[in-house]
Design a protein around this motif. Sequence first.
Motif, short mmCIF file in Angstrom:
data_model
loop_
_atom_site.label_atom_id
_atom_site.label_comp_id
_atom_site.label_asym_id
_atom_site.label_seq_id
_atom_site.Cartn_x
_atom_site.Cartn_y
_atom_site.Cartn_z
N ASP B 470 -2.05 7.81 -4.27
CA ASP B 470 -0.89 7.56 -3.23
C ASP B 470 -1.23 5.89 -2.85
OD1 ASP B 470 0.54 9.75 -3.47
OD2 ASP B 470 -0.53 10.51 -1.74
N LEU B 471 -0.06 5.19 -2.96
CA LEU B 471 0.02 3.76 -2.12
C LEU B 471 0.40 3.99 -0.57
CD1 LEU B 471 0.06 0.68 -2.46
CD2 LEU B 471 2.35 0.80 -2.90
N ILE B 472 -0.45 3.63 0.18
CA ILE B 472 -0.13 3.59 1.51
C ILE B 472 0.04 2.25 2.12
CG2 ILE B 472 -1.12 4.17 3.87
CD1 ILE B 472 -2.84 6.34 2.30
N ASP B 473 1.28 1.85 2.64
CA ASP B 473 1.62 0.60 3.17
C ASP B 473 1.19 0.87 4.83
OD1 ASP B 473 2.68 -1.52 4.87
OD2 ASP B 473 4.04 -1.67 3.11
N THR B 474 0.01 0.30 5.16
CA THR B 474 -0.45 0.74 6.65
C THR B 474 0.45 0.29 7.63
OG1 THR B 474 -1.91 -1.22 6.82
CG2 THR B 474 -2.81 0.86 5.39
N TRP B 475 1.08 -1.14 7.27
CA TRP B 475 2.03 -1.48 8.36
C TRP B 475 3.38 -1.10 8.35
CZ3 TRP B 475 0.90 -4.34 12.25
CH2 TRP B 475 2.14 -4.88 13.21
N ASN B 476 3.81 -0.66 7.37
CA ASN B 476 5.03 -0.38 7.36
C ASN B 476 4.95 1.36 7.42
OD1 ASN B 476 6.80 -2.55 6.98
ND2 ASN B 476 5.85 -3.03 5.06
N MET B 477 4.11 1.95 7.20
CA MET B 477 3.72 3.31 7.26
C MET B 477 4.50 4.32 6.30
SD MET B 477 4.02 3.43 11.50
CE MET B 477 5.47 2.22 11.65
N THR B 478 4.46 3.69 5.02
CA THR B 478 4.66 4.65 4.13
C THR B 478 3.86 4.99 3.12
OG1 THR B 478 5.29 2.48 2.76
CG2 THR B 478 7.03 3.42 4.11
N VAL B 479 4.03 6.20 2.55
CA VAL B 479 3.05 6.67 1.36
C VAL B 479 3.92 6.78 0.02
CG1 VAL B 479 1.71 8.62 0.60
CG2 VAL B 479 1.76 7.79 2.98
N ASP B 480 3.71 6.32 -0.94
CA ASP B 480 4.47 6.43 -2.26
C ASP B 480 3.43 6.96 -3.20
OD1 ASP B 480 6.99 5.47 -1.84
OD2 ASP B 480 5.98 3.62 -1.21
N ARG B 481 3.93 8.16 -3.89
CA ARG B 481 3.02 8.35 -5.20
C ARG B 481 3.01 7.49 -6.23
NH1 ARG B 481 1.61 13.75 -5.74
NH2 ARG B 481 1.46 13.45 -3.36
N LEU B 482 1.88 7.17 -6.95
CA LEU B 482 1.75 6.04 -7.77
C LEU B 482 1.43 6.73 -9.12
CD1 LEU B 482 -0.22 3.11 -6.32
CD2 LEU B 482 2.32 3.42 -6.54
N ALA B 483 0.38 7.86 -9.06
CA ALA B 483 0.27 8.67 -10.36
C ALA B 483 -0.05 10.23 -9.96
CB ALA B 483 -0.97 7.91 -10.97
N ASP B 484 0.30 10.90 -10.88
CA ASP B 484 -0.08 12.39 -10.79
C ASP B 484 -0.75 12.86 -11.85
OD1 ASP B 484 0.87 14.37 -8.86
OD2 ASP B 484 2.82 13.45 -8.93
N ASP B 485 -1.56 13.90 -11.65
CA ASP B 485 -2.43 14.62 -12.70
C ASP B 485 -2.97 13.50 -13.65
OD1 ASP B 485 -3.10 17.16 -13.76
OD2 ASP B 485 -1.70 16.80 -15.35
N VAL B 486 -3.97 12.65 -12.86
CA VAL B 486 -4.96 11.67 -13.67
C VAL B 486 -6.02 11.73 -13.56
CG1 VAL B 486 -2.95 9.91 -13.62
CG2 VAL B 486 -4.76 10.22 -11.79
N SER B 487 -6.72 11.50 -14.46
CA SER B 487 -8.30 11.83 -14.45
C SER B 487 -8.93 10.45 -15.38
CB SER B 487 -8.56 12.84 -15.38
OG SER B 487 -9.88 13.25 -15.19
N GLY B 488 -10.35 10.21 -15.36
CA GLY B 488 -11.00 9.42 -15.68
C GLY B 488 -10.51 7.75 -15.39
N ARG B 489 -10.37 6.96 -16.50
CA ARG B 489 -9.92 5.66 -15.99
C ARG B 489 -8.42 5.57 -15.75
NH1 ARG B 489 -12.03 -0.38 -16.90
NH2 ARG B 489 -13.94 0.65 -15.90
N VAL B 490 -7.87 5.06 -14.75
CA VAL B 490 -6.75 4.98 -14.31
C VAL B 490 -6.59 3.81 -13.72
CG1 VAL B 490 -4.75 6.16 -12.99
CG2 VAL B 490 -6.65 7.39 -13.59
#
Lengths: 508, 508
Positions: B470-490
Amino acid sequence: MSQTVEKWDYFEYAAAAQTTGNPFIDVRFEAEFTYEHRVVRVRGFYDGDDTFRVRFMPDTEGTWRYRTYSNVDGLDGLDGTFACVPPTGDNHGPVRVVDPYHFAYEDGTPYHPVGTTCYVWNHQGDTLEAQTIATLKDAPFNKMRMCVFPKRYVFNKNEPPCYPFEGEVTREWDDSLLDNYKTQAPPEFWDFTRFNPAFFRKLEKHILDLQALGIEADLIIFHPYDFGAWGFDRMPPGVNERYLEYLTARLSALRNVWWSFANEYDLMLDLDMNDWDRYFKIVQSNDPYDHLRSIHNCRGFYDHTKPWVTHCSVQHYDMLQMPTWLKQYNKPVVVDECGYEGDISRAWGSLSAESLLECFWLGFAAGGYVGHGETYWNEDETLWWAKGGTLSGDSPARIAFLRQIVEAIPAPGLSPFASDKDLRGIIPEGAYKGMAAGHRGEDYYLLYLARNQPRFRVFDLPANNRYHIDLIDTWNMTVDRLADDVSGRVEVELPRRNYLALRVIRQS
Amino acid sequence: MSQTVEKWDYFEYAAAAQTTGNPFIDVRFEAEFTYEHRVVRVRGFYDGDDTFRVRFMPDTEGTWRYRTYSNVDGLDGLDGTFACVPPTGDNHGPVRVVDPYHFAYEDGTPYHPVGTTCYVWNHQGDTLEAQTIATLKDAPFNKMRMCVFPKRYVFNKNEPPCYPFEGEVTREWDDSLLDNYKTQAPPEFWDFTRFNPAFFRKLEKHILDLQALGIEADLIIFHPYDFGAWGFDRMPPGVNERYLEYLTARLSALRNVWWSFANEYDLMLDLDMNDWDRYFKIVQSNDPYDHLRSIHNCRGFYDHTKPWVTHCSVQHYDMLQMPTWLKQYNKPVVVDECGYEGDISRAWGSLSAESLLECFWLGFAAGGYVGHGETYWNEDETLWWAKGGTLSGDSPARIAFLRQIVEAIPAPGLSPFASDKDLRGIIPEGAYKGMAAGHRGEDYYLLYLARNQPRFRVFDLPANNRYHIDLIDTWNMTVDRLADDVSGRVEVELPRRNYLALRVIRQS
């Protein structure tokens, strides 16, 4: 009528001779330059094509005589004169240390380094090199960190147009060497007894191109970013020393040369501290003009108190340590790498413009210097930090603004306060929690607030003087007068914004 | 049927007795509480009006017996029982150290301190105190730093409604004492042999008010901000010790009490390190429940490795040192003062919300804790940091968001990576230049980018697990999913913004 040379430009004398053996090794070619009773002996160099040259940068106006010395008959005892005439235009001479924290050109003109880094812009071919020079023409930088040797690293997979030694690259390099090049011996492409004069002529041209723009060339003599591509980081015994002699013989007469012994010396694990000390001494004894000398760390600092170090070239992220370093070394401190503005995935190359600019202001406000670099990714992998090209970041314009502010500070520039007590004598509420402050005697005070946003700030200004106080918005590049003709305790009111600074200037 | 008490609430037994002499000094009143073969002896206290009390916080459900001991006939040998019943609602018991870097309530529920400071909110009178409690109801804080004694300092010129000892203030205080109070003996307003029970009842009420809101009371026992107003920083020999005994006798049974031995212990120049060590030991031996114990510095740290220190309460501006402190002390680190969001002219009270929030994220991401305070100037000089009242800053909402993020981390919370090598095993491009990172085993990774803005970032995730990022924007208080079900080098792609964080969560 003899040739004329501007003071701090260089006189060059060339002599032709067909010699036996290896002219780089077997021929000694030197000259004495004499002004009245003063004699300066300088080393010449072989420039290929049976041509030997010797260069000299006069620092005194008047008639200079010269005479060559050589173990080759046709090169020995050649003599003549030239007239050293006053400097013109932007020729202020080489940069020296003053104060002890600052720099000035030899004619006394203050010089505040506002540097950038394009490690190997000079190995990118004519088109890109010309673009870099064009960019620099409009950029705020007056110092360029650049390497003599080419660089192999991420974003640096290309070959340079030419090489410093005779020979050719005969082995394919591949990425796996980034991890394991140490398991292989250095490549054996080169005749290390024969320099490639064309390579060095190109280097000189680049340095003179910078000189024409008023940019000092902070020349990196060694660096660890070779990774088995050429082996210039691991040359055979004696070659480093010969290279230093050749380099100083060719370049010392160029007034804008600074000697940076290494980028990240501490990553060159085949060299130890004795080697670095020796290299400093070799350059010091071969450079008649005493150009600036420094050595740049990755992690641990070289001992900058050593007498041959003229100033500290630092890599560190924490500019709040600037006052500590200045007092510890009692020399100018130039943080050439606090990180670069950019968006690559490496920590050192992804600072936001705000963050880099904060480093600049924290460092400059405390009496030090901070350098720029830019690492925005692009399709061509032409990153300014390595290859030059164009700038796209938000910091250069603001660094230009900072440079204006800094150049308006009374010479030679800011000092850190001697103690927190001294600082509080002027700034009673202190300058900690990420702020920085400096002063020039009682003539000028600078307080950088970074991400502090006080509604009020108080100064206790010397009662005998009158001052005005300006609010500087370092990000929006504005200056607003807050108070005029004030003295003693003064309170100023501030807007609530990040990245402000206050300057207090004594009225004449 | 005997009285019932929830586990971790407190049982109180009161006995009346008219005694001769000074009941604070001359009367010993204690009780033994017994569960099966286990006996806990606790000290009682005189509460005025011929009333002696003893309190006990049971930690085991079932029937407890008690019996009093006293040197006064009518107070000795009183006995009875009560039933300890299961806790209800938000009663999870006192907070303990776990892991070693974290906290949990005694029932195992994780507790992540998200503290604020209102040093003397409890000395402001009913109206403002009620407003503070109302503000806290909607605020993100679960720990409050507060002083037993009133405070005299800038913005703190008012008298408290009552005092800890019998006596009255008979001397006008004036601002000049801020500079020179040390030249005068402490005021002699008090009978230091007689506590004022009303003062301590008020304190208990405040602590219980906080408890009702789920807020731990990080109670500051001593502090240097007296400046000749009352002399509580310089009490006569033996009084500090008696005060510690009285305080622990009254308050130890309140489950949300933490003992903070001092705010800025190192500014209390009349006390030396032996004194602090002794105070720790007195409290430790008088507190049957082993509440958390810490001591807060101004400059140099107390030696937090001493065994009676349960966690480090730190004042420091540089959150990048969090991993160092955690490893050095091997205890939780709570930076209770990194500076406060506000706009007063003091450096410690003018952090922008961005700057304070960056401190929070740097500290939390590395496995530590950081605390809040607010110092916006207002006409009434009611600054949250001292008096409570209302909050007007931009950080609390974002701290609430951070708290949600932190509370979703698998228990007990984040650890710093054991070494840079370990960190690079997961985050190959490192987390330096002002970033911070932490992990919970292989279950959770957090990388806070602060003012770095990489376009890409790479993780080397354990190959056997699947993760989402997840990408967290700590100032704007949002959470966005960047990747799902990943492993190893991402590799994940990021927007160019300041104050982002990346979290990597193992999928169940």
